[in-house]
Scaffold this active site. Structure first.
Site, PDB file in Angstrom:
ATOM      1  N   HIS A  37       0.836  -1.208   0.000  1.00  0.00           N
ATOM      2  CA  HIS A  37       0.000   0.000   0.000  1.00  0.00           C
ATOM      3  C   HIS A  37       0.877   1.266   0.000  1.00  0.00           C
ATOM      4  O   HIS A  37       0.605   2.216  -0.722  1.00  0.00           O
ATOM      5  CB  HIS A  37      -0.877   0.052   1.254  1.00  0.00           C
ATOM      6  CG  HIS A  37      -1.847  -1.082   1.401  1.00  0.00           C
ATOM      7  ND1 HIS A  37      -1.725  -2.033   2.379  1.00  0.00           N
ATOM      8  CD2 HIS A  37      -2.982  -1.395   0.714  1.00  0.00           C
ATOM      9  CE1 HIS A  37      -2.729  -2.882   2.299  1.00  0.00           C
ATOM     10  NE2 HIS A  37      -3.508  -2.532   1.293  1.00  0.00           N
ATOM     11  N   GLN A  61     -18.259  -6.106  -1.212  1.00  0.00           N
ATOM     12  CA  GLN A  61     -17.362  -6.926  -2.027  1.00  0.00           C
ATOM     13  C   GLN A  61     -16.998  -8.249  -1.367  1.00  0.00           C
ATOM     14  O   GLN A  61     -16.219  -9.028  -1.918  1.00  0.00           O
ATOM     15  CB  GLN A  61     -16.111  -6.134  -2.445  1.00  0.00           C
ATOM     16  CG  GLN A  61     -15.122  -5.861  -1.340  1.00  0.00           C
ATOM     17  CD  GLN A  61     -14.025  -4.908  -1.806  1.00  0.00           C
ATOM     18  OE1 GLN A  61     -14.269  -3.742  -2.073  1.00  0.00           O
ATOM     19  NE2 GLN A  61     -12.807  -5.414  -1.928  1.00  0.00           N
ATOM     20  N   ASP A 150      -3.648  -7.223  -7.559  1.00  0.00           N
ATOM     21  CA  ASP A 150      -5.052  -7.519  -7.857  1.00  0.00           C
ATOM     22  C   ASP A 150      -5.296  -7.219  -9.340  1.00  0.00           C
ATOM     23  O   ASP A 150      -5.961  -6.252  -9.696  1.00  0.00           O
ATOM     24  CB  ASP A 150      -5.950  -6.679  -6.954  1.00  0.00           C
ATOM     25  CG  ASP A 150      -5.725  -7.005  -5.482  1.00  0.00           C
ATOM     26  OD1 ASP A 150      -6.388  -7.888  -4.959  1.00  0.00           O
ATOM     27  OD2 ASP A 150      -4.828  -6.385  -4.870  1.00  0.00           O
ATOM     28  N   ARG A 187      -4.090 -10.168   4.178  1.00  0.00           N
ATOM     29  CA  ARG A 187      -4.582 -11.507   4.528  1.00  0.00           C
ATOM     30  C   ARG A 187      -3.462 -12.476   4.896  1.00  0.00           C
ATOM     31  O   ARG A 187      -3.742 -13.560   5.409  1.00  0.00           O
ATOM     32  CB  ARG A 187      -5.425 -12.089   3.386  1.00  0.00           C
ATOM     33  CG  ARG A 187      -6.760 -11.393   3.236  1.00  0.00           C
ATOM     34  CD  ARG A 187      -7.669 -12.115   2.269  1.00  0.00           C
ATOM     35  NE  ARG A 187      -9.033 -11.612   2.323  1.00  0.00           N
ATOM     36  CZ  ARG A 187      -9.575 -10.769   1.441  1.00  0.00           C
ATOM     37  NH1 ARG A 187      -8.855 -10.324   0.427  1.00  0.00           N
ATOM     38  NH2 ARG A 187     -10.826 -10.364   1.575  1.00  0.00           N
TER      39      ARG A 187
HETATM   40  P1  AMP Z   1      -6.501  -3.740  -0.359  1.00  0.00           P
HETATM   41  O1  AMP Z   1      -6.313  -2.940   0.897  1.00  0.00           O
HETATM   42  O2  AMP Z   1      -6.092  -5.158  -0.260  1.00  0.00           O
HETATM   43  O3  AMP Z   1      -7.883  -3.544  -0.946  1.00  0.00           O
HETATM   44  O4  AMP Z   1      -5.501  -3.106  -1.416  1.00  0.00           O
HETATM   45  C1  AMP Z   1      -5.527  -1.734  -1.740  1.00  0.00           C
HETATM   46  C2  AMP Z   1      -4.665  -1.488  -2.952  1.00  0.00           C
HETATM   47  O5  AMP Z   1      -3.332  -1.899  -2.673  1.00  0.00           O
HETATM   48  C3  AMP Z   1      -5.133  -2.296  -4.169  1.00  0.00           C
HETATM   49  O6  AMP Z   1      -5.021  -1.490  -5.328  1.00  0.00           O
HETATM   50  C4  AMP Z   1      -4.163  -3.446  -4.190  1.00  0.00           C
HETATM   51  O7  AMP Z   1      -3.964  -3.977  -5.482  1.00  0.00           O
HETATM   52  C5  AMP Z   1      -2.899  -2.785  -3.676  1.00  0.00           C
HETATM   53  N1  AMP Z   1      -1.977  -3.784  -3.139  1.00  0.00           N
HETATM   54  C6  AMP Z   1      -2.265  -4.754  -2.218  1.00  0.00           C
HETATM   55  N2  AMP Z   1      -1.188  -5.535  -2.001  1.00  0.00           N
HETATM   56  C7  AMP Z   1      -0.195  -5.046  -2.786  1.00  0.00           C
HETATM   57  C8  AMP Z   1       1.160  -5.429  -3.026  1.00  0.00           C
HETATM   58  N3  AMP Z   1       1.723  -6.460  -2.402  1.00  0.00           N
HETATM   59  N4  AMP Z   1       1.882  -4.714  -3.917  1.00  0.00           N
HETATM   60  C9  AMP Z   1       1.321  -3.659  -4.566  1.00  0.00           C
HETATM   61  N5  AMP Z   1       0.047  -3.250  -4.381  1.00  0.00           N
HETATM   62  C10 AMP Z   1      -0.700  -3.927  -3.518  1.00  0.00           C
END
Ligand code: AMP
Length: 281
Positions: A37, A61, A150, A187
């Site tokens: 993030h 979601q 993602d 996760r």
């Molecule tokens: P989330 O909080 O899981 O919904 O992720 C928020 C954003 O962070 C989304 O655009 C994800 O694709 C991105 N993201 C999550 N994990 C990673 C990672 N390991 N590397 C780069 N971006 C990430």
């Protein structure tokens, strides 16, 4: 750095910021931030005058029986990290603020949302598209940053922006990984020691696929079977899918050519992990 919880307040600030001629960058997240993030925030900082990071564990979601309630949350730590990495505003609405009583409007994309993860999580992308649409109206960004981790989500959002003429630039940032290659994810917290060890096979299997392609292999099924063998050797791994698809329509390929997305979703205990690579063949 400001923390905003109300939609109206966020909209007002976004309007004022735009009136000043400042460029707004949005990073939507579900919080419990990690280096993945933070890399998005730092990337946004290069282009934006004003950075909004949203934190919202979006109930629409998550499917029935999924981890909505259990999803990790730590707002204090998140706010500190956002401040340290150059965020100007943390937008953290409640679920009632985003979906007030009587809420009944949803954004649905056809086709691409039924493939890959959509086949296992049939309402997931409807929830994602709806909340991202709302965030775009509320935060009024010039651009938004999403992670390649993602991959399907990034493709869905690009399509959404195009189809609904949002005029918002979508930047897709590379996946940030742990030292053994495991893609960072909120996760990963769910993994036991054994599951954590086994989970590194995802990246290894993707690297294996890349090596096969580099050695001249073009048969999708041979690559998928090899990956399947590698992953199923791990005692805690349960495969949802391994796929080689084109990176636009997510149609399965027989022979690899062009821009190919190799994507996996595997469950380790109660953690469902996804990862992918894009290969130019
Ligand atoms: P989330 O909080 O899981 O919904 O992720 C928020 C954003 O962070 C989304 O655009 C994800 O694709 C991105 N993201 C999550 N994990 C990673 C990672 N390991 N590397 C780069 N971006 C990430």
């Amino acid at each position: 750095m400001r923390i905003i919880k109300q939609v109206q307040q966020m909209q007002k600030l976004a309007k004022q910021t735009r009136t000043k001629g400042l460029k707004i960058g949005l990073i939507p997240t579900m919080g419990f931030l990690h280096e993945g993030h933070l890399s998005l925030i730092r990337l946004a900082r290069k282009e934006a005058d004003f950075i909004v990071v949203s934190i919202f564990v979006n109930p629409t979601q998550f499917g029935p029986g999924e981890d909505y309630q259990a999803y990790p949350r730590d707002l204090q730590r998140d706010c500190r990290l956002i401040g340290q990495n150059g965020g100007d505003v943390v937008f953290v609405p409640s679920s009632e603020e985003i979906y007030p009583e009587g809420y009944c409007t949803f954004v649905e994309l056809e086709g691409i949302t039924r493939k890959l993860c959509g086949a296992f999580r049939p309402t997931h992308f409807r929830g994602v598209a709806t909340v991202v649409t709302k965030l775009f109206y509320i935060v009024k960004p010039h651009f938004a940053v999403f992670g390649q981790k993602d991959a399907q989500q990034a493709i869905v959002i690009k399509r959404l922006v195009k189809d609904l003429n949002f005029g918002i630039k979508i930047i897709v940032a590379p996946t940030v990984r742990e030292s053994d290659g495991l893609a960072m994810s909120s996760r990963n917290l769910y993994l036991s020691e054994q599951e954590r060890e086994d989970a590194s096979v995802l990246y290894k299997s993707l690297q294996g696929a890349k090596s096969m392609v580099e050695a001249g292999e073009r048969s999708a099924s041979r690559i998928i079977v090899t990956m399947e063998k590698m992953i199923s050797e791990k005692p805690t791994a349960q495969i949802d899918y391994i796929a080689a698809v084109d990176d636009q329509q997510l149609e399965p390929l027989e022979q690899l050519s062009g821009e190919v997305l190799i994507a996996v979703a595997v469950r380790f205990g109660r953690a469902r992990l996804i990862d992918n690579i894009i290969l130019s063949v």
